[in-house]
Design a protein around this motif. Structure first.
Motif, PDB file in Angstrom:
ATOM      1  N   SER A 283      -5.140  -1.238  -9.078  1.00  0.00           N
ATOM      2  CA  SER A 283      -4.103  -0.210  -9.207  1.00  0.00           C
ATOM      3  C   SER A 283      -3.072  -0.594 -10.268  1.00  0.00           C
ATOM      4  O   SER A 283      -2.611   0.255 -11.041  1.00  0.00           O
ATOM      5  CB  SER A 283      -3.402   0.017  -7.860  1.00  0.00           C
ATOM      6  N   ILE A 284      -2.710  -1.872 -10.307  1.00  0.00           N
ATOM      7  CA  ILE A 284      -1.755  -2.332 -11.320  1.00  0.00           C
ATOM      8  C   ILE A 284      -2.366  -2.212 -12.708  1.00  0.00           C
ATOM      9  O   ILE A 284      -1.702  -1.783 -13.657  1.00  0.00           O
ATOM     10  CB  ILE A 284      -1.316  -3.779 -11.034  1.00  0.00           C
ATOM     11  N   TRP A 285      -3.635  -2.593 -12.828  1.00  0.00           N
ATOM     12  CA  TRP A 285      -4.316  -2.448 -14.130  1.00  0.00           C
ATOM     13  C   TRP A 285      -4.278  -0.993 -14.591  1.00  0.00           C
ATOM     14  O   TRP A 285      -3.951  -0.697 -15.737  1.00  0.00           O
ATOM     15  CB  TRP A 285      -5.771  -2.892 -14.006  1.00  0.00           C
TER      16      TRP A 285
ATOM     17  N   THR B 224       9.398   1.677 -12.711  1.00  0.00           N
ATOM     18  CA  THR B 224       8.789   2.612 -11.759  1.00  0.00           C
ATOM     19  C   THR B 224       7.593   1.974 -11.064  1.00  0.00           C
ATOM     20  O   THR B 224       7.452   2.040  -9.830  1.00  0.00           O
ATOM     21  CB  THR B 224       8.348   3.897 -12.476  1.00  0.00           C
ATOM     22  N   ILE B 225       6.720   1.351 -11.853  1.00  0.00           N
ATOM     23  CA  ILE B 225       5.528   0.712 -11.283  1.00  0.00           C
ATOM     24  C   ILE B 225       5.929  -0.449 -10.380  1.00  0.00           C
ATOM     25  O   ILE B 225       5.372  -0.637  -9.290  1.00  0.00           O
ATOM     26  CB  ILE B 225       4.580   0.241 -12.397  1.00  0.00           C
ATOM     27  N   ILE B 226       6.904  -1.245 -10.835  1.00  0.00           N
ATOM     28  CA  ILE B 226       7.382  -2.367 -10.019  1.00  0.00           C
ATOM     29  C   ILE B 226       7.915  -1.866  -8.679  1.00  0.00           C
ATOM     30  O   ILE B 226       7.600  -2.425  -7.619  1.00  0.00           O
ATOM     31  CB  ILE B 226       8.483  -3.144 -10.775  1.00  0.00           C
ATOM     32  N   ARG B 227       8.710  -0.812  -8.716  1.00  0.00           N
ATOM     33  CA  ARG B 227       9.280  -0.260  -7.477  1.00  0.00           C
ATOM     34  C   ARG B 227       8.179   0.230  -6.535  1.00  0.00           C
ATOM     35  O   ARG B 227       8.211  -0.041  -5.323  1.00  0.00           O
ATOM     36  CB  ARG B 227      10.235   0.893  -7.817  1.00  0.00           C
TER      37      ARG B 227
ATOM     38  N   CYS C 211       4.058  -2.393  -1.017  1.00  0.00           N
ATOM     39  CA  CYS C 211       3.474  -3.595  -0.422  1.00  0.00           C
ATOM     40  C   CYS C 211       4.454  -4.321   0.492  1.00  0.00           C
ATOM     41  O   CYS C 211       4.158  -5.411   1.002  1.00  0.00           O
ATOM     42  CB  CYS C 211       2.998  -4.548  -1.523  1.00  0.00           C
ATOM     43  N   GLU C 212       5.648  -3.717   0.679  1.00  0.00           N
ATOM     44  CA  GLU C 212       6.668  -4.268   1.570  1.00  0.00           C
ATOM     45  C   GLU C 212       7.047  -5.695   1.185  1.00  0.00           C
ATOM     46  O   GLU C 212       7.141  -6.598   2.030  1.00  0.00           O
ATOM     47  CB  GLU C 212       6.185  -4.218   3.024  1.00  0.00           C
ATOM     48  N   VAL C 213       7.276  -5.893  -0.105  1.00  0.00           N
ATOM     49  CA  VAL C 213       7.700  -7.201  -0.610  1.00  0.00           C
ATOM     50  C   VAL C 213       9.215  -7.198  -0.742  1.00  0.00           C
ATOM     51  O   VAL C 213       9.783  -6.430  -1.531  1.00  0.00           O
ATOM     52  CB  VAL C 213       7.065  -7.506  -1.982  1.00  0.00           C
TER      53      VAL C 213
ATOM     54  N   VAL D  62       6.613 -12.789  -9.052  1.00  0.00           N
ATOM     55  CA  VAL D  62       5.321 -12.856  -9.739  1.00  0.00           C
ATOM     56  C   VAL D  62       4.808 -11.456 -10.093  1.00  0.00           C
ATOM     57  O   VAL D  62       4.391 -11.202 -11.226  1.00  0.00           O
ATOM     58  CB  VAL D  62       4.282 -13.605  -8.882  1.00  0.00           C
ATOM     59  N   LEU D  63       4.854 -10.555  -9.129  1.00  0.00           N
ATOM     60  CA  LEU D  63       4.363  -9.204  -9.383  1.00  0.00           C
ATOM     61  C   LEU D  63       5.232  -8.474 -10.409  1.00  0.00           C
ATOM     62  O   LEU D  63       4.711  -7.753 -11.266  1.00  0.00           O
ATOM     63  CB  LEU D  63       4.295  -8.413  -8.070  1.00  0.00           C
ATOM     64  N   ARG D  64       6.542  -8.658 -10.339  1.00  0.00           N
ATOM     65  CA  ARG D  64       7.440  -8.064 -11.340  1.00  0.00           C
ATOM     66  C   ARG D  64       7.082  -8.547 -12.743  1.00  0.00           C
ATOM     67  O   ARG D  64       6.927  -7.750 -13.673  1.00  0.00           O
ATOM     68  CB  ARG D  64       8.899  -8.431 -11.039  1.00  0.00           C
ATOM     69  N   ASP D  65       6.947  -9.865 -12.896  1.00  0.00           N
ATOM     70  CA  ASP D  65       6.673 -10.439 -14.217  1.00  0.00           C
ATOM     71  C   ASP D  65       5.296 -10.023 -14.728  1.00  0.00           C
ATOM     72  O   ASP D  65       5.119  -9.771 -15.927  1.00  0.00           O
ATOM     73  CB  ASP D  65       6.755 -11.969 -14.153  1.00  0.00           C
TER      74      ASP D  65
END
Length: 212
Positions: free
Chosen positions: A154-156, A189-192, A198-200, A82-85
């Motif tokens: 932060s993602i925004w 980079t952001i995904i990583r 977040c230790e996902v 979900v976070l990746r997408d």
């Protein structure tokens, strides 16, 4: 005739996005929008009635993609996917709608005076839904105990900066315009950073995805 109408409206919307992004609402002139669109000034009023209506149309053109970007949160899924997408969708908006993104950012910074109550409610409801999803994953032990609201902020910030601060990015990278590989690198980079920070962990089985 309808195709000509739609073509002209899109030309005006694109030109308006660029003018509003560069000059702001107050300083933008309809004559400049018409000139950039390559159409007579009366066409702007014929299709949109007023500068205010045109500005609201530009905002609407970015609100729909922003809401659509949260689609990964609206179905069952594991935070890894979900976070990746979601991050990829947000980067795509910065790449494809940079001017409208700037207009939206400016609108928010000025207290959202031109957004309707319904639009504000839509955006707020979606944000709260996303926050609830993240909190559930935290409670399930699928990610670190972080504040879901500040993770979303932060993602925004990380994704929208590629539209709102394109001048600074161009100066630092030495490129007049970023290409597809730059946006791909930005997304990865952001995904990583988000997933590692977040230790996902990537789910090992479909059962883990369904239980999220």
């Amino acid at each position: 005739m309808s195709s000509i109408r739609e073509r002209n409206k899109q030309l005006i919307l694109r030109a308006a996005s660029e003018e509003f992004a560069e000059k702001g609402f107050a300083a933008t002139k309809t004559s400049d929008i018409a000139a950039k669109a390559g159409l007579p000034k009366p066409n702007v009023y014929y299709y949109f009635k007023s500068k205010e209506n045109l500005y609201r149309e530009v905002l609407e053109s970015i609100i729909e993609p922003l809401l659509a970007a949260s689609a990964p949160f609206n179905r069952d899924g594991h935070p890894y996917h979900v976070l990746r997408d979601y991050i990829r969708s947000k980067i795509r908006i910065s790449r494809e709608l940079p001017h409208a993104s700037k207009v939206f950012a400016s609108e928010i910074m000025h207290g959202a005076p031109h957004l309707s109550a319904e639009q504000i409610e839509q955006l707020n409801a979606q944000a709260n839904h996303n926050i609830a999803c993240i909190q559930r994953w935290v409670d399930q032990g699928l990610m670190a105990r972080i504040d879901p609201r500040h993770l979303l902020f932060s993602i925004w910030a990380a994704t929208q900066t590629y539209a709102d601060f394109d001048w600074q990015i161009s100066v630092v990278t030495g490129k007049a315009r970023l290409d597809d590989s730059d946006y791909e690198t930005a997304a990865e980079t952001i995904i990583r950073l988000v997933l590692k920070g977040c230790e996902v962990a990537e789910p090992e089985s479909e059962e883990q995805v369904q239980s999220a």
